[in-house]
Structure formats: structure tokens, C-alpha cells
Scaffold this motif. Structure first.
Motif, PDB file in Angstrom:
ATOM      1  N   LYS A 130       0.804  -1.231   0.000  1.00 55.26           N
ATOM      2  CA  LYS A 130       0.000   0.000   0.000  1.00 55.26           C
ATOM      3  C   LYS A 130       0.835   1.277   0.000  1.00 55.26           C
ATOM      4  O   LYS A 130       0.593   2.175  -0.827  1.00 55.26           O
ATOM      5  CB  LYS A 130      -0.971   0.008   1.191  1.00 55.26           C
ATOM      6  N   PRO A 131       1.827   1.435   0.885  1.00 51.03           N
ATOM      7  CA  PRO A 131       2.597   2.687   0.871  1.00 51.03           C
ATOM      8  C   PRO A 131       3.261   2.961  -0.478  1.00 51.03           C
ATOM      9  O   PRO A 131       3.287   4.102  -0.948  1.00 51.03           O
ATOM     10  CB  PRO A 131       3.627   2.472   1.979  1.00 51.03           C
ATOM     11  N   PHE A 132       3.782   1.903  -1.103  1.00 54.09           N
ATOM     12  CA  PHE A 132       4.425   2.042  -2.406  1.00 54.09           C
ATOM     13  C   PHE A 132       3.413   2.480  -3.460  1.00 54.09           C
ATOM     14  O   PHE A 132       3.671   3.405  -4.247  1.00 54.09           O
ATOM     15  CB  PHE A 132       5.074   0.724  -2.805  1.00 54.09           C
ATOM     16  N   LEU A 133       2.246   1.840  -3.484  1.00 53.99           N
ATOM     17  CA  LEU A 133       1.227   2.170  -4.481  1.00 53.99           C
ATOM     18  C   LEU A 133       0.701   3.583  -4.286  1.00 53.99           C
ATOM     19  O   LEU A 133       0.458   4.306  -5.260  1.00 53.99           O
ATOM     20  CB  LEU A 133       0.082   1.157  -4.418  1.00 53.99           C
ATOM     21  N   GLU A 134       0.538   3.968  -3.041  1.00 51.79           N
ATOM     22  CA  GLU A 134       0.043   5.315  -2.763  1.00 51.79           C
ATOM     23  C   GLU A 134       1.075   6.374  -3.143  1.00 51.79           C
ATOM     24  O   GLU A 134       0.713   7.485  -3.550  1.00 51.79           O
ATOM     25  CB  GLU A 134      -0.363   5.419  -1.297  1.00 51.79           C
ATOM     26  N   GLU A 135       2.346   6.034  -3.037  1.00 55.15           N
ATOM     27  CA  GLU A 135       3.397   6.959  -3.478  1.00 55.15           C
ATOM     28  C   GLU A 135       3.444   7.044  -5.001  1.00 55.15           C
ATOM     29  O   GLU A 135       3.572   8.131  -5.576  1.00 55.15           O
ATOM     30  CB  GLU A 135       4.752   6.493  -2.943  1.00 55.15           C
ATOM     31  N   MET A 136       3.327   5.890  -5.681  1.00 51.83           N
ATOM     32  CA  MET A 136       3.439   5.851  -7.139  1.00 51.83           C
ATOM     33  C   MET A 136       2.155   6.295  -7.833  1.00 51.83           C
ATOM     34  O   MET A 136       2.191   6.738  -8.979  1.00 51.83           O
ATOM     35  CB  MET A 136       3.807   4.434  -7.589  1.00 51.83           C
ATOM     36  N   LYS A 137       1.018   6.117  -7.164  1.00 49.45           N
ATOM     37  CA  LYS A 137      -0.281   6.495  -7.736  1.00 49.45           C
ATOM     38  C   LYS A 137      -0.562   5.754  -9.049  1.00 49.45           C
ATOM     39  O   LYS A 137      -1.019   6.320 -10.044  1.00 49.45           O
ATOM     40  CB  LYS A 137      -0.374   8.013  -7.934  1.00 49.45           C
ATOM     41  N   VAL A 138      -0.278   4.456  -9.027  1.00 47.07           N
ATOM     42  CA  VAL A 138      -0.579   3.557 -10.142  1.00 47.07           C
ATOM     43  C   VAL A 138      -1.464   2.442  -9.606  1.00 47.07           C
ATOM     44  O   VAL A 138      -1.191   1.875  -8.544  1.00 47.07           O
ATOM     45  CB  VAL A 138       0.712   2.966 -10.757  1.00 47.07           C
ATOM     46  N   ASN A 139      -2.526   2.135 -10.341  1.00 46.49           N
ATOM     47  CA  ASN A 139      -3.485   1.137  -9.894  1.00 46.49           C
ATOM     48  C   ASN A 139      -2.978  -0.289 -10.094  1.00 46.49           C
ATOM     49  O   ASN A 139      -2.358  -0.595 -11.119  1.00 46.49           O
ATOM     50  CB  ASN A 139      -4.798   1.273 -10.669  1.00 46.49           C
ATOM     51  N   VAL A 140      -3.262  -1.143  -9.132  1.00 50.49           N
ATOM     52  CA  VAL A 140      -3.116  -2.591  -9.286  1.00 50.49           C
ATOM     53  C   VAL A 140      -4.514  -3.158  -9.481  1.00 50.49           C
ATOM     54  O   VAL A 140      -5.369  -3.052  -8.601  1.00 50.49           O
ATOM     55  CB  VAL A 140      -2.448  -3.230  -8.049  1.00 50.49           C
ATOM     56  N   GLY A 141      -4.733  -3.731 -10.647  1.00 52.30           N
ATOM     57  CA  GLY A 141      -6.016  -4.357 -10.934  1.00 52.30           C
ATOM     58  C   GLY A 141      -5.912  -5.858 -10.768  1.00 52.30           C
ATOM     59  O   GLY A 141      -5.167  -6.523 -11.498  1.00 52.30           O
ATOM     60  N   ILE A 142      -6.631  -6.397  -9.784  1.00 50.23           N
ATOM     61  CA  ILE A 142      -6.641  -7.845  -9.548  1.00 50.23           C
ATOM     62  C   ILE A 142      -7.568  -8.490 -10.565  1.00 50.23           C
ATOM     63  O   ILE A 142      -8.768  -8.179 -10.614  1.00 50.23           O
ATOM     64  CB  ILE A 142      -7.121  -8.168  -8.122  1.00 50.23           C
ATOM     65  N   GLU A 143      -7.006  -9.379 -11.385  1.00 46.50           N
ATOM     66  CA  GLU A 143      -7.829  -9.979 -12.434  1.00 46.50           C
ATOM     67  C   GLU A 143      -8.512 -11.252 -11.943  1.00 46.50           C
ATOM     68  O   GLU A 143      -7.920 -12.061 -11.234  1.00 46.50           O
ATOM     69  CB  GLU A 143      -6.998 -10.313 -13.675  1.00 46.50           C
ATOM     70  N   ASN A 144      -9.754 -11.404 -12.345  1.00 46.46           N
ATOM     71  CA  ASN A 144     -10.489 -12.643 -12.122  1.00 46.46           C
ATOM     72  C   ASN A 144     -10.101 -13.632 -13.215  1.00 46.46           C
ATOM     73  O   ASN A 144     -10.319 -13.391 -14.399  1.00 46.46           O
ATOM     74  CB  ASN A 144     -12.001 -12.398 -12.146  1.00 46.46           C
ATOM     75  N   VAL A 145      -9.452 -14.724 -12.810  1.00 44.82           N
ATOM     76  CA  VAL A 145      -8.980 -15.721 -13.766  1.00 44.82           C
ATOM     77  C   VAL A 145      -9.375 -17.107 -13.268  1.00 44.82           C
ATOM     78  O   VAL A 145      -9.905 -17.260 -12.175  1.00 44.82           O
ATOM     79  CB  VAL A 145      -7.443 -15.633 -13.959  1.00 44.82           C
ATOM     80  N   TRP A 146      -9.056 -18.117 -14.054  1.00 48.06           N
ATOM     81  CA  TRP A 146      -9.391 -19.497 -13.678  1.00 48.06           C
ATOM     82  C   TRP A 146      -8.328 -20.041 -12.721  1.00 48.06           C
ATOM     83  O   TRP A 146      -7.518 -20.886 -13.066  1.00 48.06           O
ATOM     84  CB  TRP A 146      -9.483 -20.365 -14.927  1.00 48.06           C
ATOM     85  N   ASN A 147      -8.351 -19.546 -11.487  1.00 50.32           N
ATOM     86  CA  ASN A 147      -7.313 -19.905 -10.516  1.00 50.32           C
ATOM     87  C   ASN A 147      -7.879 -20.424  -9.199  1.00 50.32           C
ATOM     88  O   ASN A 147      -7.156 -20.533  -8.207  1.00 50.32           O
ATOM     89  CB  ASN A 147      -6.415 -18.690 -10.240  1.00 50.32           C
ATOM     90  N   LYS A 148      -9.190 -20.696  -9.167  1.00 48.82           N
ATOM     91  CA  LYS A 148      -9.852 -21.228  -7.973  1.00 48.82           C
ATOM     92  C   LYS A 148      -9.768 -20.267  -6.778  1.00 48.82           C
ATOM     93  O   LYS A 148      -9.875 -20.673  -5.632  1.00 48.82           O
ATOM     94  CB  LYS A 148      -9.281 -22.610  -7.586  1.00 48.82           C
ATOM     95  N   PHE A 149      -9.605 -18.977  -7.084  1.00 50.40           N
ATOM     96  CA  PHE A 149      -9.439 -17.958  -6.048  1.00 50.40           C
ATOM     97  C   PHE A 149     -10.249 -16.727  -6.432  1.00 50.40           C
ATOM     98  O   PHE A 149     -10.234 -16.314  -7.578  1.00 50.40           O
ATOM     99  CB  PHE A 149      -7.951 -17.609  -5.917  1.00 50.40           C
ATOM    100  N   LEU A 150     -10.970 -16.175  -5.451  1.00 52.31           N
ATOM    101  CA  LEU A 150     -11.837 -15.021  -5.697  1.00 52.31           C
ATOM    102  C   LEU A 150     -12.768 -15.319  -6.871  1.00 52.31           C
ATOM    103  O   LEU A 150     -12.816 -14.590  -7.865  1.00 52.31           O
ATOM    104  CB  LEU A 150     -11.006 -13.764  -5.953  1.00 52.31           C
ATOM    105  N   ILE A 151     -13.525 -16.400  -6.725  1.00 53.52           N
ATOM    106  CA  ILE A 151     -14.305 -16.918  -7.855  1.00 53.52           C
ATOM    107  C   ILE A 151     -15.729 -16.382  -7.923  1.00 53.52           C
ATOM    108  O   ILE A 151     -16.462 -16.730  -8.845  1.00 53.52           O
ATOM    109  CB  ILE A 151     -14.330 -18.464  -7.841  1.00 53.52           C
ATOM    110  N   THR A 152     -16.117 -15.544  -6.975  1.00 54.16           N
ATOM    111  CA  THR A 152     -17.407 -14.871  -7.067  1.00 54.16           C
ATOM    112  C   THR A 152     -17.187 -13.370  -6.928  1.00 54.16           C
ATOM    113  O   THR A 152     -16.176 -12.917  -6.374  1.00 54.16           O
ATOM    114  CB  THR A 152     -18.395 -15.335  -5.976  1.00 54.16           C
TER     115      THR A 152
END
Length: 268
Positions: A130-152
Motif C-alpha cells: 500500500k505505501p508504495f502504491l500510494e506513493e506511485m499512484k498507479v493502480n493494481v487491478g486484480i484480475e479474475n482468472v481461472w485460478n480457484k481464487f476469488l471466484i465470485t
């Protein structure tokens, strides 16, 4: 909304960066996303920045296939640390290129990593970033993929909210959810958390599917009119990026057709 193109899927392998920009421009796309393994060299960064300016085609995002090798979900601290380093490399180079987002595949649930372990590992790894991202101001987009994780959609929503960082959201892939959900319902739930959007079409077979059932835009089962309506209702007005394979016999023609089909989808 703007038309984006994923270089790794939609453009032929082995061509020069100039040819990539030429083909993207000729087809009428407005932004390009690069898939990389190793970070760009300083010379490559300078070349891409110059080509982006010359052709008027912004770099919209970066993706690294190394996130399929090194996972934020891993139980191995060294593995997680490397996944964090890859994320930082992507973010740093995205900022250098003027892109506001990177795509991150967080990892997988498998025979050695339980769902609870994967969730906690990935969550803590992103909180540390978080501190790094807030300093850089670049978004991390978590992708929904076929990985059996975050499936809904609810799981993805709650995971993003738990990270509690304005620069962590969803890189929503409409085609990837179509195997077991309706993309428009995910959009309704994720709402403003959506940072970027990938599209490709999907044709279900016996209520399931394999990689070969990802098909050209308009040839699958996705109800694009409902997808576009849902995106507008949540206020999304950024890139719609085609992650669609090119035709090997006629890559420019397939790219042109992809662009025209996307025009029609955007007009729905």
C-alpha cells in the motif's frame, strides 16, 4: 469509453514495437497494453515512449506472465516476496510509460495452498504494498482468472475492500467469468472498484468450457448489451481492452474486424 488492445494476445509474436504501434493505430485502437516477462530495458522504455507519442497511442497498462510463476497467495515467503517485487517492477515501468494501471494475477488455490491461506497471504502482501502504491499512484487491478481464487463477485469485492487502498481494485475480465457467471452481475457488484476491463467472448459447452471455447467477439454467449449497460450504470468510462487472439493467416484483417466489432459493442 476507449478502445484498448492487449499486445500479448492480439498482435503477432516477434514483430517490432514500431510494427505493434502501426497495427494498433491502423485498426483504430486508442490504447495498448503490453504483456512482458522481463522488465523493459531503458532503451525499450525510451523507444516505447517515443512511439506512443508518435502514433498518439497511450500505454494503458502492463501485465507480467511471471505472476503465474510467483504468487502473492503462496505459502513460501520468498515466493510472495518475488511476486511483490514483480508488482513493483510493473508499477514502476507503468509510471515511466504514463500508464495508470497494471494487471496482477494474485496466484492460485491448489493442493498445497488452501483457500484460507491463499486469501490471507495475498491480502497481507497487498497491504504491505500500500505505501508504495500510494506513493506511485498507479493502480493494481486484480484480475479474475481461472485460478480457484476469488471466484465470485462478492469475494472479489470483499477482498478489495479488505486491502483498503484506493489504488487496488479489479481488472475485470468479462470473458473469464462467463464460465460460471454473468459478467453484468459482477459489474453491478464491483462497481467503482473496477479499474480496467478486458473483453473476449466465451462459448459454454455443457455448462463448462476450456481455453478453446474463448472465441472472437460476438461469437460467444456473452450478452454485450447488458455488459455495456452495467458498465455505464456504475460510471465506468475507461478502456475496454480486447484480449482476443489474432488470426495467424491474416493478423491485420482480424485486428480490423476486432476493432469494428468493438465499435458495435461500445455503441450498444
Amino acid at each position: 469509453m476507449k478502445k484498448g488492445l492487449n499486445q500479448g494476445f492480439a498482435l503477432p509474436k516477434g514483430i517490432s514495437h514500431r510494427e505493434e504501434f502501426e497495427m494498433t493505430k491502423k485498426a483504430g485502437f486508442e490504447g495498448i497494453e503490453f504483456n512482458i516477462t522481463d522488465p523493459f530495458t531503458a532503451d525499450e522504455l525510451a523507444e516505447i515512449k517515443a512511439l506512443s507519442k508518435e502514433f498518439g497511442i497511450p500505454v494503458l497498462s502492463l501485465v507480467s506472465d511471471l505472476h503465474w510463476q510467483y504468487h502473492l497467495t503462496s505459502n513460501d515467503p520468498a515466493d510472495r516476496k518475488r511476486a511483490q517485487e514483480i508488482t513493483k517492477e510493473l508499477v514502476t515501468q507503468a509510471k515511466e510509460l504514463g500508464a495508470d494501471s497494471v494487471l496482477v494475477v494474485p496466484g492460485t488455490v491448489n493442493e498445497n495452498v488452501t483457500y484460507v491461506e491463499a486469501y490471507n497471504n495475498a491480502l497481507n502482501a497487498l497491504i504491505e504494498l500500500k505505501p508504495f502504491l500510494e506513493e506511485m499512484k498507479v493502480n493494481v487491478g486484480i484480475e479474475n482468472v481461472w485460478n480457484k481464487f476469488l471466484i465470485t463477485a462478492f469475494e472479489m469485492r470483499d477482498f478489495i475492500d479488505a486491502v483498503d487502498c484506493p489504488y487496488v481494485g479489479s481488472y475485470f475480465d468479462a470473458g473469464n467469468v462467463a464460465i460460471n457467471a454473468f459478467p453484468e452481475y459482477w459489474i453491478e457488484i464491483l462497481g467503482k472498484r473496477i479499474k480496467k476491463v478486458h473483453i473476449k467472448d466465451f462459448r459454454a459447452c455443457d455448462s463448462g468450457g476450456v481455453l478453446s471455447t474463448f472465441v472472437d467477439l460476438g461469437e460467444g454467449d456473452i450478452r454485450w448489451d447488458r455488459v455495456m449497460k452495467a458498465l455505464r450504470e456504475v460510471g465506468y468510462d475507461d478502456y475496454i481492452t480486447c484480449e482476443v487472439a489474432y488470426h495467424k493467416i491474416c493478423p491485420q484483417t482480424s485486428l480490423d474486424n476486432m476493432s469494428r466489432t468493438l465499435d458495435e459493442i461500445l455503441a450498444l
